[in-house]
Design a protein around this motif. Structure first.
Motif, PDB file in Angstrom:
ATOM      1  N   ALA A   1       3.761   1.798  17.418  1.00  0.00           N
ATOM      2  CA  ALA A   1       2.380   1.967  17.867  1.00  0.00           C
ATOM      3  C   ALA A   1       2.337   3.221  18.716  1.00  0.00           C
ATOM      4  CB  ALA A   1       1.902   0.761  18.676  1.00  0.00           C
ATOM      5  N   PRO A   2       1.263   3.986  18.635  1.00  0.00           N
ATOM      6  CA  PRO A   2       1.169   5.215  19.439  1.00  0.00           C
ATOM      7  C   PRO A   2       1.048   4.896  20.924  1.00  0.00           C
ATOM      8  CG  PRO A   2      -0.884   4.794  18.266  1.00  0.00           C
ATOM      9  CD  PRO A   2       0.106   3.797  17.762  1.00  0.00           C
ATOM     10  N   PRO A   3       1.169   5.913  21.779  1.00  0.00           N
ATOM     11  CA  PRO A   3       1.106   5.658  23.222  1.00  0.00           C
ATOM     12  C   PRO A   3      -0.297   5.310  23.686  1.00  0.00           C
ATOM     13  CG  PRO A   3       1.255   8.011  22.797  1.00  0.00           C
ATOM     14  CD  PRO A   3       1.438   7.324  21.481  1.00  0.00           C
TER      15      PRO A   3
ATOM     16  N   PRO B   1       0.819  -1.213   0.000  1.00  0.00           N
ATOM     17  CA  PRO B   1       0.000   0.000   0.000  1.00  0.00           C
ATOM     18  C   PRO B   1       0.850   1.259   0.000  1.00  0.00           C
ATOM     19  CG  PRO B   1       0.071  -0.928   2.197  1.00  0.00           C
ATOM     20  CD  PRO B   1       0.781  -1.905   1.314  1.00  0.00           C
ATOM     21  N   ALA B   2       0.353   2.306  -0.621  1.00  0.00           N
ATOM     22  CA  ALA B   2       0.966   3.621  -0.461  1.00  0.00           C
ATOM     23  C   ALA B   2       0.546   4.171   0.898  1.00  0.00           C
ATOM     24  CB  ALA B   2       0.517   4.544  -1.587  1.00  0.00           C
ATOM     25  N   GLY B   3       1.370   5.043   1.471  1.00  0.00           N
ATOM     26  CA  GLY B   3       0.965   5.663   2.729  1.00  0.00           C
ATOM     27  C   GLY B   3       1.754   5.188   3.918  1.00  0.00           C
ATOM     28  N   ASP B   4       1.124   5.249   5.102  1.00  0.00           N
ATOM     29  CA  ASP B   4       1.836   5.093   6.357  1.00  0.00           C
ATOM     30  C   ASP B   4       2.511   3.741   6.549  1.00  0.00           C
ATOM     31  OD1 ASP B   4       1.177   7.635   7.043  1.00  0.00           O
ATOM     32  OD2 ASP B   4      -0.346   7.114   8.538  1.00  0.00           O
ATOM     33  N   LEU B   5       1.943   2.661   6.009  1.00  0.00           N
ATOM     34  CA  LEU B   5       2.535   1.348   6.243  1.00  0.00           C
ATOM     35  C   LEU B   5       3.773   1.100   5.384  1.00  0.00           C
ATOM     36  CD1 LEU B   5       2.211  -1.274   7.864  1.00  0.00           C
ATOM     37  CD2 LEU B   5       0.812  -2.171   5.973  1.00  0.00           C
TER      38      LEU B   5
ATOM     39  N   GLY C   1       9.455   4.044  15.369  1.00  0.00           N
ATOM     40  CA  GLY C   1       9.068   5.422  15.122  1.00  0.00           C
ATOM     41  C   GLY C   1       7.815   5.526  14.287  1.00  0.00           C
ATOM     42  N   ASP C   2       7.269   6.755  14.243  1.00  0.00           N
ATOM     43  CA  ASP C   2       6.110   7.042  13.416  1.00  0.00           C
ATOM     44  C   ASP C   2       6.496   6.907  11.946  1.00  0.00           C
ATOM     45  OD1 ASP C   2       6.819   9.998  12.382  1.00  0.00           O
ATOM     46  OD2 ASP C   2       7.414   9.804  14.475  1.00  0.00           O
TER      47      ASP C   2
END
Length: 580
Positions: free
Chosen positions: A223-225, A126-130, A201-202
């Protein structure tokens, strides 16, 4: 001198194909015997934890680009339009391996450049965050990487993950209840056997480490907090909330054999959680530093006199104690390489003002700021800052970690490795002799760490510790023949790192107990003062702090010195009965 070949991949940070093309080119570069680096262009703003990291000028990107070209035979691969270094590529006569508008065209030119056949398999994600977390899926396989929707070369076998592609072999897909943490851990698990390190990291922070993911065979997770209910917070959410996968991340780092994470934490709570396992984080941000690959070719310094060659002798200090002198030393919180540019700005400051200070350092700064950081060893009469700046090992010296709760043996090992690395570059005269703790205290009580923590620092050969415990009236918190532990003078406690610090002249006047003889040892937070945006906004306020440290005081009692001199003075004051 034989120069190592290096492939430099240039693209826009928001180019959907960038993580896939970078992973593909990176694997190809390593297979061909070249190092690999990336530079992803984007809007810049330069603040602390900036989404896109350092500014081009403030971060010294061209200086490091020039260093890269001086050390390596650089071949450039460009996806889309590149602007920052395009004219330099032409002026330097750098080889161009490929210049294309699509990933498929880029691969065709890159493989033709090597005279090799392209693989028969493509990987589509996928394009994007992943996408940045999927780098190992491409770098560990003989495939061409593409984002979903990109034009694929015809007649290829297609492998895919987390997106739908007709007639493709599916590696993995999103499941019920999956989130970014679960999926990135699964990706890392598939490649754990081949991994040699971990990035946390993000998505923006991980994308910025694209070349290191390939070059150092790192897997990336995030993963976020998890928010704490208010009643569960004892000190502050920022120091106690952790990523939902903080524990799994520490275990993964130890499993792959590298206790130094790279990337960006969600908050100080992560650092405390990882430290309990002996794991630290080398905090990095987009283009902080601009080209981390420079660390692959360390630049040893020329021999030079020691950083404290003109400091007071012990006899001088005894005389000063009898006169009621107050020694002042400014300490800077910063060790991670994400702060390189702010620390270099401070070198300009001391050159202009004559201010003496101690700066927290990690070993990686010596490897990622070649030429510039060596100004610590150059004489003031030659434009350097020798005698004005003392390097002080920070937080284990390899990445940020909290000493309180860290297994002492792990802390000792981090310190020993960091000091060896620094010594190999800077030489023994410019290797730190002191230690500045990130957090050697229970924030609830501000009591010192267990004795074994300080014994671990001493075992590494360090002669003093600047502590965050019991700030206020001058005290020696621990003393042995080899190492003395000092408190900080300003009783000014913050909710986040550095936990004991000052920012304004008013804090020096209001939060420091006037004691003669004595010392004023106070820490400032380097990036929120010395990154360029903050210099523009708050520089005059900070200069009042500088003036306080360098002024002699109303009765001429203040003397600005290096932290190691304060440490010797503390022993003399204690022996003379001046301290509680």
């Amino acid at each position: 001198m034989t120069r190592t070949p290096l492939w430099l991949f240039l693209a826009a940070a928001d180019e959907p194909a960038a993580p896939y093309a970078g992973a593909t080119l990176g694997r190809l570069a390593l297979e061909s015997g070249a190092l690999f680096e990336t530079y992803l262009e984007s809007r810049r703003e330069g603040s602390l934890f900036a989404r896109t990291g350092s500014t081009v000028l403030g971060g010294g990107h061209h200086t490091q680009f020039n260093q890269l070209c001086a050390q390596h035979d650089v071949t450039v691969f460009t996806l889309g339009r590149s602007e920052v270094f395009d004219s330099s590529v032409s002026a330097f006569g750098l080889a161009v391996g490929a210049r294309a508008d699509t990933a498929a065209e880029l691969y065709a030119q890159a493989y033709a450049h090597l005279g090799r056949q392209q693989p028969d398999t493509v990987f589509v994600g996928p394009a994007g965050d992943l996408a940045p977390y999927l780098v190992p899926e491409i770098a560990h396989r003989d495939v061409l990487g593409f984002p979903a929707g990109a034009a694929l070369p015809p007649g290829r076998t297609v492998v895919t993950a987390y997106t739908d592609v007709p007639n493709a072999t599916v590696v993995d897909r999103w499941g019920d209840g999956d989130d970014l943490g679960a999926v990135t851990l699964r990706i890392a698990g598939r490649h754990r056997a081949a991994a040699r390190g971990v990035c946390f990291g993000d998505p923006v922070a991980v994308l910025a480490q694209l070349a290191r993911l390939v070059r150092e065979r790192r897997v990336a997770v995030f993963a976020p907090p998890r928010p704490l209910p208010p009643a569960a917070v004892r000190v502050s959410p920022y120091t106690e909330e952790t990523s939902a996968i903080a524990e799994q991340t520490a275990k993964l780092a130890l499993d792959v054999g590298d206790p130094v994470l790279i990337g960006r934490q969600t908050g100080d709570g992560d650092l405390f959680a990882w430290s309990r396992h002996g794991v630290c984080m080398q905090i990095t941000e987009p283009n902080r530093p601009a080209f981390p690959v420079l660390a692959e070719t360390p630049q040893p310094w020329s021999p030079a006199p020691a950083f404290d060659e003109d400091e007071y002798s012990d006899d001088d200090l005894r005389d000063l104690a009898a006169q009621g002198a107050v020694l002042t030393a400014m300490m800077w919180h910063s060790g991670e390489i994400a702060h390189n540019e702010s620390m270099l700005n401070l070198l300009d400051l001391v050159g202009a003002t004559g201010l003496k200070m101690g700066v927290g350092v990690h070993a990686a700064r010596y490897a990622t700021a070649p030429q510039t950081w060596e100004l610590l060893a150059a004489g003031v009469d030659r434009g350097g800052v020798r005698g004005l700046v003392e390097p002080v090992l920070h937080s284990g010296g390899r990445g940020v970690m909290a000493e309180h709760g860290c297994p002492p043996q792990a802390l000792a090992e981090h310190c020993a490795v960091a000091l060896d690395d620094i010594r190999s570059i800077a030489g023994p005269e410019h290797t730190p002799r002191g230690y500045y703790a990130f957090c050697d205290t229970d924030l609830d009580t501000l009591t010192p760490a267990p004795d074994a923590v300080y014994a671990a620092v001493e075992a590494a050969g360090l002669s003093y510790v600047v502590s965050s415990a019991r700030p206020g009236r001058n005290r020696v918190l621990r003393r042995s023949d080899g190492c003395v532990v000092l408190n900080q003078t300003a009783r000014s406690v913050a909710h986040a790192s550095p936990f004991v610090r000052i920012t304004t002249e008013e804090e020096l006047r209001e939060d420091v107990a006037p004691m003669r003889p004595g010392w004023v040892l106070a820490t400032l937070d380097a990036p929120v003062i010395a990154f360029t945006p903050y210099i523009w906004r708050h520089g005059s306020r900070f200069m009042r702090v500088v003036d306080w440290f360098t002024a002699p005081g109303e009765a001429g009692e203040r003397r600005n010195v290096l932290p190691s001199t304060v440490a010797r003075y503390a022993r003399i004051l204690q022996d003379g009965g001046y301290l509680p």
